[in-house]
Design a protein around this motif. Structure first.
Motif, PDB file in Angstrom:
ATOM      1  N   GLN A 152       0.829  -1.207   0.000  1.00 46.99           N
ATOM      2  CA  GLN A 152       0.000   0.000   0.000  1.00 46.99           C
ATOM      3  C   GLN A 152       0.861   1.253   0.000  1.00 46.99           C
ATOM      4  O   GLN A 152       0.606   2.201  -0.766  1.00 46.99           O
ATOM      5  CB  GLN A 152      -0.900   0.018   1.241  1.00 46.99           C
ATOM      6  N   LEU A 153       1.873   1.270   0.857  1.00 48.32           N
ATOM      7  CA  LEU A 153       2.744   2.441   0.939  1.00 48.32           C
ATOM      8  C   LEU A 153       3.508   2.657  -0.360  1.00 48.32           C
ATOM      9  O   LEU A 153       3.619   3.787  -0.852  1.00 48.32           O
ATOM     10  CB  LEU A 153       3.729   2.275   2.102  1.00 48.32           C
ATOM     11  N   PHE A 154       4.031   1.580  -0.926  1.00 50.93           N
ATOM     12  CA  PHE A 154       4.824   1.700  -2.149  1.00 50.93           C
ATOM     13  C   PHE A 154       3.958   2.195  -3.307  1.00 50.93           C
ATOM     14  O   PHE A 154       4.319   3.142  -4.012  1.00 50.93           O
ATOM     15  CB  PHE A 154       5.458   0.359  -2.499  1.00 50.93           C
ATOM     16  N   VAL A 155       2.809   1.558  -3.480  1.00 57.96           N
ATOM     17  CA  VAL A 155       1.911   1.963  -4.571  1.00 57.96           C
ATOM     18  C   VAL A 155       1.398   3.382  -4.340  1.00 57.96           C
ATOM     19  O   VAL A 155       1.311   4.194  -5.274  1.00 57.96           O
ATOM     20  CB  VAL A 155       0.735   0.968  -4.697  1.00 57.96           C
ATOM     21  N   ALA A 207       0.216   8.555   5.343  1.00 55.42           N
ATOM     22  CA  ALA A 207      -0.564   7.940   6.407  1.00 55.42           C
ATOM     23  C   ALA A 207      -1.994   8.453   6.398  1.00 55.42           C
ATOM     24  O   ALA A 207      -2.954   7.678   6.578  1.00 55.42           O
ATOM     25  CB  ALA A 207       0.088   8.220   7.768  1.00 55.42           C
ATOM     26  N   THR A 208      -2.165   9.751   6.174  1.00 56.75           N
ATOM     27  CA  THR A 208      -3.504  10.342   6.181  1.00 56.75           C
ATOM     28  C   THR A 208      -4.302   9.938   4.953  1.00 56.75           C
ATOM     29  O   THR A 208      -5.466   9.546   5.055  1.00 56.75           O
ATOM     30  CB  THR A 208      -3.392  11.879   6.262  1.00 56.75           C
ATOM     31  N   MET A 209      -3.693  10.022   3.793  1.00 53.89           N
ATOM     32  CA  MET A 209      -4.410   9.726   2.545  1.00 53.89           C
ATOM     33  C   MET A 209      -4.729   8.239   2.419  1.00 53.89           C
ATOM     34  O   MET A 209      -5.781   7.866   1.888  1.00 53.89           O
ATOM     35  CB  MET A 209      -3.582  10.177   1.348  1.00 53.89           C
ATOM     36  N   LEU A 210      -3.840   7.372   2.898  1.00 49.18           N
ATOM     37  CA  LEU A 210      -4.031   5.928   2.750  1.00 49.18           C
ATOM     38  C   LEU A 210      -4.716   5.304   3.959  1.00 49.18           C
ATOM     39  O   LEU A 210      -5.067   4.117   3.922  1.00 49.18           O
ATOM     40  CB  LEU A 210      -2.686   5.240   2.525  1.00 49.18           C
ATOM     41  N   GLY A 211      -4.891   6.078   5.037  1.00 49.77           N
ATOM     42  CA  GLY A 211      -5.540   5.547   6.225  1.00 49.77           C
ATOM     43  C   GLY A 211      -4.713   4.511   6.968  1.00 49.77           C
ATOM     44  O   GLY A 211      -5.253   3.566   7.539  1.00 49.77           O
ATOM     45  N   ILE A 212      -3.387   4.693   6.960  1.00 49.74           N
ATOM     46  CA  ILE A 212      -2.473   3.776   7.641  1.00 49.74           C
ATOM     47  C   ILE A 212      -1.929   4.487   8.880  1.00 49.74           C
ATOM     48  O   ILE A 212      -1.523   5.649   8.793  1.00 49.74           O
ATOM     49  CB  ILE A 212      -1.311   3.364   6.719  1.00 49.74           C
ATOM     50  N   PRO A 213      -1.884   3.839  10.046  1.00 45.75           N
ATOM     51  CA  PRO A 213      -1.328   4.493  11.231  1.00 45.75           C
ATOM     52  C   PRO A 213       0.107   4.969  10.997  1.00 45.75           C
ATOM     53  O   PRO A 213       0.870   4.338  10.267  1.00 45.75           O
ATOM     54  CB  PRO A 213      -1.386   3.394  12.306  1.00 45.75           C
ATOM     55  N   VAL A 257      10.447   1.211   1.133  1.00 44.72           N
ATOM     56  CA  VAL A 257      10.015   2.065   0.022  1.00 44.72           C
ATOM     57  C   VAL A 257      11.118   3.079  -0.283  1.00 44.72           C
ATOM     58  O   VAL A 257      11.512   3.285  -1.434  1.00 44.72           O
ATOM     59  CB  VAL A 257       8.699   2.795   0.381  1.00 44.72           C
ATOM     60  N   GLN A 258      11.616   3.697   0.766  1.00 37.84           N
ATOM     61  CA  GLN A 258      12.662   4.713   0.659  1.00 37.84           C
ATOM     62  C   GLN A 258      13.928   4.139   0.033  1.00 37.84           C
ATOM     63  O   GLN A 258      14.487   4.708  -0.918  1.00 37.84           O
ATOM     64  CB  GLN A 258      12.922   5.222   2.073  1.00 37.84           C
ATOM     65  N   TYR A 259      14.373   2.985   0.532  1.00 39.08           N
ATOM     66  CA  TYR A 259      15.594   2.363   0.016  1.00 39.08           C
ATOM     67  C   TYR A 259      15.432   1.945  -1.440  1.00 39.08           C
ATOM     68  O   TYR A 259      16.351   2.139  -2.254  1.00 39.08           O
ATOM     69  CB  TYR A 259      15.949   1.154   0.882  1.00 39.08           C
ATOM     70  N   THR A 285       3.379  10.560  -6.236  1.00 39.19           N
ATOM     71  CA  THR A 285       4.557  11.342  -6.602  1.00 39.19           C
ATOM     72  C   THR A 285       5.022  11.124  -8.043  1.00 39.19           C
ATOM     73  O   THR A 285       5.801  11.931  -8.546  1.00 39.19           O
ATOM     74  CB  THR A 285       5.733  11.034  -5.658  1.00 39.19           C
ATOM     75  N   VAL A 286       4.571  10.055  -8.679  1.00 42.72           N
ATOM     76  CA  VAL A 286       4.964   9.803 -10.076  1.00 42.72           C
ATOM     77  C   VAL A 286       3.735   9.621 -10.963  1.00 42.72           C
ATOM     78  O   VAL A 286       3.617  10.250 -12.019  1.00 42.72           O
ATOM     79  CB  VAL A 286       5.880   8.558 -10.182  1.00 42.72           C
ATOM     80  N   GLY A 287       2.811   8.755 -10.530  1.00 40.56           N
ATOM     81  CA  GLY A 287       1.651   8.434 -11.363  1.00 40.56           C
ATOM     82  C   GLY A 287       0.773   9.635 -11.658  1.00 40.56           C
ATOM     83  O   GLY A 287       0.440   9.907 -12.834  1.00 40.56           O
ATOM     84  N   LEU A 288       0.375  10.373 -10.620  1.00 39.39           N
ATOM     85  CA  LEU A 288      -0.511  11.528 -10.832  1.00 39.39           C
ATOM     86  C   LEU A 288       0.166  12.627 -11.644  1.00 39.39           C
ATOM     87  O   LEU A 288      -0.445  13.149 -12.598  1.00 39.39           O
ATOM     88  CB  LEU A 288      -0.993  12.052  -9.472  1.00 39.39           C
ATOM     89  N   PRO A 289       1.419  13.010 -11.352  1.00 37.08           N
ATOM     90  CA  PRO A 289       2.088  13.982 -12.222  1.00 37.08           C
ATOM     91  C   PRO A 289       2.246  13.487 -13.661  1.00 37.08           C
ATOM     92  O   PRO A 289       2.160  14.281 -14.602  1.00 37.08           O
ATOM     93  CB  PRO A 289       3.456  14.173 -11.555  1.00 37.08           C
ATOM     94  N   ALA A 290       2.475  12.171 -13.839  1.00 36.17           N
ATOM     95  CA  ALA A 290       2.597  11.631 -15.199  1.00 36.17           C
ATOM     96  C   ALA A 290       1.290  11.780 -15.952  1.00 36.17           C
ATOM     97  O   ALA A 290       1.269  12.126 -17.143  1.00 36.17           O
ATOM     98  CB  ALA A 290       3.011  10.157 -15.136  1.00 36.17           C
ATOM     99  N   LEU A 291       0.175  11.520 -15.269  1.00 35.17           N
ATOM    100  CA  LEU A 291      -1.141  11.671 -15.899  1.00 35.17           C
ATOM    101  C   LEU A 291      -1.386  13.103 -16.330  1.00 35.17           C
ATOM    102  O   LEU A 291      -1.943  13.363 -17.407  1.00 35.17           O
ATOM    103  CB  LEU A 291      -2.226  11.215 -14.912  1.00 35.17           C
TER     104      LEU A 291
END
Length: 773
Positions: free
Chosen positions: A13-16, A208-214, A225-227, A22-28
């Motif tokens: 979830q975090l990776f997608v 965390a806020t947008m995906l609803g993950i603590p 994800v970062q690495y 950061t990439v998909g929406l700007p690409a669109l």
């Protein structure tokens, strides 16, 4: 569902989510504007725009105290939609009128429901078909890249997967502090502990806020994800710079999997930390500024000398990405600046010409202003500095002047920003700033030769300094970055890089040769930074931090040199043969590295909490969903920030202190319906800070004096065993007194969690005589 499965799902979830925002929406949105660039450049454009927008969106909303999930959604998707409509010339108004007209016909029963749906489907099929065609074309064009991408993914999982599956806690002792700062963002209180670069915190809060993950889950898992994206930056950088198609995969696999890297050079990647997060933005500005030199030269050769040109867009990308290093961690800015100095040395022939110099300087100032302006506004409106700022200034010996220096910088940032805007507006109105094409200055042969000599002398001086301190640099490299049996191979490699660079620079492709010179210069500067303490120089950065950056550029320099060698040997004209050579070299190295075990072992994930504690925390949050502040966890300190937004927390040592020297007047109560007690039966060696073996819970340990409650003292080394032993025997005695109320929530050989439910109007007194207090 097992915890391992949940970790994989949440990591996905975090990776997608991160790639999507950061990439998909700007690409669109920006594909039509960016499609003229190669794929690697497009990726960096989308990545830079997406990260820059998210980080600054959060900062602006936080300073306005209106940062919530609804406003984040609103300011993410509404501007994206409006830009999409504008850039693609979508006739929204006429389409809405058409749909409303069909709705009117449907209400009047002049149009059937099936016909209405069929019309909408026929409209939807057009963009879907175009997307599928583009996707299929992309797959066909890059079919040979797929195996390398799969191997890269498998290598990352081999090296880092065990960390996600088996180490569930935080990976560094200061992550609870960052958890606290992100919790402050949830409360619309940016810089809750003082002013500090908040780039990572803004991004993790957003996800965390947008995906609803603590938040604590994001901090536990985002390190991978970062690495992964730090590695992808190497791949994209090399893809954009190299002529061979497959050698860049060799570079990124060297970074991810080579066992010749010293452990300290990559171990910090196993935790979600600001410095390592900021490494996402180290290579993009370097790539953009190198592309600027290349593109600007082509434009000037063609007689193009105006503000609105491709090279200016490259500089904007440089400014945005460089500003994000400062928004993430000051050390990343220092390193990016040092590498930029290396670029200035490598491209010295062009850098000092006014057609290049002033544009680069202005973009540098712009990057600084963009990053520092939110911090300046906060500081000048009353926010104090965070303690790390004093620590960072202390490293360079200016701790006593921290506030004064910061105040001067903040006032300067605001004045320069306001003054710059005024000057630009006035310049445009008066015509002094023109968007028209200007005449390109012609340089005499003498001036060109003089520039060549000057750039060579500067580069030679850098090489001389590196050669003079080569033994110390090689020593620092071997102990902190990259270790070979014979470190002279490093010198041989640099010699080869210089030969390839000279041939490229003066005989084949000047810009590619200058790129090799730039990376050699940057590595020399970073090597000197790495061993500055050993040389007796002022130490801007500790070796255990500097070595990460030094090691990061090693695969980049190796592959740029190898690519240049292939380019030279095949005379830069046999393109298909070049690609075949790159494919064969990359494949052979991958096979040989597997055969001879050149791949390093796994790392990552956290050992600062027991897996059992993370498991219990996860289940407690699930069991008490929607019942905030009705339950309390009594544990060592780390759960405090994990559950801060959901429940309450009591420190184990404070709980025990309150009933120390027990008498009948002692009273200890916890005013929530449920109370959970975390007790380690085999106490954790916190952060592996104790060299010996920590005793298990026992009566002998419980009989010792209760440790002092100061920082982490009660939870470090053998003292943790005393604390947990006291807690364990308290729980056993309390269960004897209340056998039906005190229950086991979870237990195994290492850990036990007890819980009790109580009436908040008749609270239990937890202060009892348990025999050791």
């Amino acid at each position: 569902m097992s915890m391992e499965t949940l970790n994989v799902i949440q990591f996905t979830q975090l990776f997608v989510g991160y790639i999507g925002f950061t990439v998909g929406l700007p690409a669109l949105v920006f594909y039509r504007k960016a499609r003229r660039f190669p794929a690697a450049v497009r990726f960096l454009i989308y990545f830079t725009i997406g990260n820059f927008y998210v980080i600054n969106l959060v900062q602006v909303l936080e300073l306005l105290h209106i940062s919530y999930r609804a406003t984040l959604f609103l300011f993410t998707f509404v501007p994206a939609f409006l830009l999409f409509v504008k850039l693609y010339n979508v006739p929204v108004i006429s389409y809405v009128r058409k749909v409303l007209d069909e709705c009117r016909h449907y209400i009047l029963r002049e149009l059937g429901f099936k016909s209405f749906v069929r019309n909408r489907w026929n409209e939807l099929k057009v963009p879907l078909r175009a997307a599928v065609r583009n996707l299929w074309r992309l797959v066909k064009e890059n079919i040979l890249d797929v195996p390398f991408l799969v191997i890269f993914g498998l290598l990352v999982w081999k090296v880092c997967g065990p960390g996600i599956l088996h180490n569930w806690g935080y990976g560094a002792s200061d992550i609870p502090v960052h958890n606290y700062w992100i919790n402050g963002l949830i409360e619309n209180n940016i810089y809750v502990a003082g002013i500090y670069p908040m780039g990572m915190h803004c991004m993790l809060y957003y996800l965390a806020t947008m995906l609803g993950i603590p938040v604590y889950v994001t901090l536990r898992l985002f390190w991978l994800v970062q690495y992964s994206m730090i590695a992808v930056m190497i791949l994209v950088f090399l893809k954009g710079h190299c002529k061979t198609r497959f050698l860049p995969y060799l570079g990124v696999m060297l970074f991810v999997g080579s066992r010749y890297f010293v452990g300290i050079a990559y171990s910090r990647y196993g935790a979600t930390l600001p410095q390592e997060y900021g490494m996402l933005y180290i290579l993009p500005p370097i790539f953009f500024v190198m592309e600027f030199f290349k593109t600007r030269k082509e434009e000037l050769d063609a007689g193009i000398n105006c503000i609105r040109c491709t090279s200016s867009w490259h500089l904007l990308g440089f400014a945005m990405s460089f500003s994000m290093t400062l928004s993430s961690h000051f050390y990343d800015t220092i390193i990016a600046g040092i590498i930029c100095i290396g670029v200035a040395v490598g491209y010295g022939y062009w850098f000092w010409r006014k057609e290049y110099f002033w544009r680069i300087m202005l973009s540098g100032v712009l990057s600084f202003l963009m990053a520092f302006l939110p911090m300046a506004v906060a500081f000048l409106t009353g926010k104090s500095l965070q303690g790390s700022m004093y620590w960072a200034m202390n490293v360079i010996g200016l701790r006593d002047y921290t506030v004064l220096i910061f105040r001067i910088i903040c006032i300067g940032v605001v004045l320069i920003t306001v003054g710059g805007i005024v000057l630009i507006v006035r310049g445009i109105k008066s015509g002094k700033i023109s968007f028209e094409n200007k005449e390109v200055q012609e340089y005499s042969l003498f001036l060109k030769l003089l520039s060549q000599v000057r750039s060579l002398l500067i580069f030679a001086a850098v090489l001389w300094v590196g050669w003079r301190y080569r033994e110390t640099i090689l020593w620092g490299c071997k102990n902190n970055a990259f270790s070979l049996e014979n470190m002279n191979y490093v010198l041989y490699g640099i010699g080869i890089a210089l030969v390839i660079g000279v041939i490229q620079r003066y005989l084949i492709e000047p810009m590619r040769g200058s790129g090799i010179f730039a990376m050699v210069s940057a590595e020399i500067f970073l090597g000197l930074l790495l061993v500055s303490g050993a040389l007796g120089w002022p130490m801007l950065m500790e070796p255990y931090r500097a070595c990460i950056y030094f090691a990061y550029l090693i695969p980049v320099l190796i592959i740029m040199t190898l690519d240049g060698a292939v380019n030279i040997l095949l005379l830069a004209r046999l393109v298909k043969l070049q690609q075949a050579a790159g494919f064969v070299i990359a494949s052979m190295v991958i096979v040989v590295s597997t055969k001879y075990d050149w791949i390093r072992g796994s790392f990552g994930g956290g050992g600062l909490e027991m897996n059992e504690a993370i498991l219990c925390t996860t289940n407690i949050l699930k069991d008490n969903e929607g019942q905030n502040d009705t339950w309390t966890i009594v544990s060592a300190n780390d759960e405090l920030r994990m559950i801060e937004e959901y429940g309450r927390h009591t420190e184990t040592i404070e709980f025990l202190e309150d009933m120390e020297y027990w008498n009948r007047t002692k009273e200890v109560t916890i005013p929530t319906e449920k109370v959970y007690f975390y007790i380690e039966k085999k106490p954790l060696n916190y952060a592996n800070g104790y060299g010996g073996e920590i005793p298990e819970v026992s009566e002998e340990q419980a009989e010792q004096a209760l440790p002092d409650n100061s920082g982490l003292a009660a939870y470090n080394g053998p003292r943790r065993s005393i604390t947990m032993s006291r807690m364990y025997y308290w729980a056993q005695r309390f269960m004897e007194l209340y056998p039906n109320e005190m229950k086991v929530y979870f237990e195994n050989d290492n850990f036990v969690c007890y819980y009790i439910e109580q009436n908040v109007y008749r609270l239990y007194n937890f202060a009892i005589n348990y025999g050791y207090n």
